[in-house]
Design a protein around this motif. Structure first.
Motif, PDB file in Angstrom:
ATOM      1  N   SER A  37       0.826  -1.201   0.000  1.00 20.41           N
ATOM      2  CA  SER A  37       0.000   0.000   0.000  1.00 20.41           C
ATOM      3  C   SER A  37       0.861   1.253   0.000  1.00 20.41           C
ATOM      4  O   SER A  37       0.580   2.222  -0.720  1.00 20.41           O
ATOM      5  CB  SER A  37      -0.923  -0.009   1.226  1.00 20.41           C
ATOM      6  N   VAL A  52      -4.184   9.286  -0.610  1.00 24.85           N
ATOM      7  CA  VAL A  52      -5.359   8.461  -0.324  1.00 24.85           C
ATOM      8  C   VAL A  52      -6.362   8.629  -1.453  1.00 24.85           C
ATOM      9  O   VAL A  52      -6.598   9.737  -1.943  1.00 24.85           O
ATOM     10  CB  VAL A  52      -5.990   8.889   1.024  1.00 24.85           C
ATOM     11  N   ARG A  56     -11.316   4.119  -3.905  1.00 20.20           N
ATOM     12  CA  ARG A  56     -10.678   2.810  -3.680  1.00 20.20           C
ATOM     13  C   ARG A  56     -10.939   2.345  -2.247  1.00 20.20           C
ATOM     14  O   ARG A  56     -11.253   1.176  -2.011  1.00 20.20           O
ATOM     15  CB  ARG A  56      -9.173   2.925  -3.959  1.00 20.20           C
ATOM     16  N   GLU A  57     -10.817   3.249  -1.276  1.00 16.13           N
ATOM     17  CA  GLU A  57     -11.052   2.877   0.116  1.00 16.13           C
ATOM     18  C   GLU A  57     -12.504   2.450   0.346  1.00 16.13           C
ATOM     19  O   GLU A  57     -12.769   1.518   1.101  1.00 16.13           O
ATOM     20  CB  GLU A  57     -10.635   4.001   1.048  1.00 16.13           C
ATOM     21  N   THR A  61     -13.759  -1.159   1.763  1.00 18.83           N
ATOM     22  CA  THR A  61     -14.705  -1.278   2.876  1.00 18.83           C
ATOM     23  C   THR A  61     -15.882  -2.164   2.488  1.00 18.83           C
ATOM     24  O   THR A  61     -16.292  -3.038   3.258  1.00 18.83           O
ATOM     25  CB  THR A  61     -15.187   0.119   3.311  1.00 18.83           C
ATOM     26  N   LEU A  80      -7.176  -0.014   6.795  1.00 16.62           N
ATOM     27  CA  LEU A  80      -6.786   1.134   5.983  1.00 16.62           C
ATOM     28  C   LEU A  80      -5.922   2.104   6.788  1.00 16.62           C
ATOM     29  O   LEU A  80      -4.940   2.636   6.274  1.00 16.62           O
ATOM     30  CB  LEU A  80      -8.023   1.832   5.414  1.00 16.62           C
ATOM     31  N   ARG A  84      -2.033   3.045   5.807  1.00 14.08           N
ATOM     32  CA  ARG A  84      -1.690   4.412   5.407  1.00 14.08           C
ATOM     33  C   ARG A  84      -0.374   4.857   6.019  1.00 14.08           C
ATOM     34  O   ARG A  84       0.247   5.787   5.552  1.00 14.08           O
ATOM     35  CB  ARG A  84      -2.779   5.387   5.849  1.00 14.08           C
TER      36      ARG A  84
END
Length: 97
Positions: A37, A52, A56-57, A61, A80, A84
């Motif tokens: 990541s 970020v 995509r996040e 989820t 996540l 990060r």
């Protein structure tokens, strides 16, 4: 790979040992995911993009919510955050500093 459950008559300590082994594998996979990541984040930043990517996040989820429901949302959020890195504006260099 999905493991078969231990026989119902198995000793609790044997089952706990298997759980501990699974936890260690999960930790290793999360570490690998974090490294990958951060490579993606660094590539996006170097190309002038954002670190970020909210779309995509949201997809990640949703992936975790499908099998785990509301708890999956919390699990995805924690994953996540871990991936990060420590600082919202700066990634550690290759030496881990």
């Amino acid at each position: 790979m999905i493991e078969e459950p231990v026989n119902d008559k198995a000793d609790v300590s044997v089952v706990r040992q298997r759980i501990d082994e699974i936890d260690q594998r999960i930790i290793g996979l999360i570490h690998t995911r974090k490294v990958m990541s951060q490579q993606v984040q660094r590539t996006r930043i170097d190309a002038g993009g954002q670190r970020v990517e909210p779309i995509r996040e949201a997809a990640i989820t949703k992936t975790y919510c499908a099998p785990f429901g509301e708890a999956g949302s919390a699990l995805a959020a924690a994953l996540l955050r871990i991936c990060r890195g420590q600082h919202a504006t700066q990634l550690p260099d290759e030496g881990g500093r």
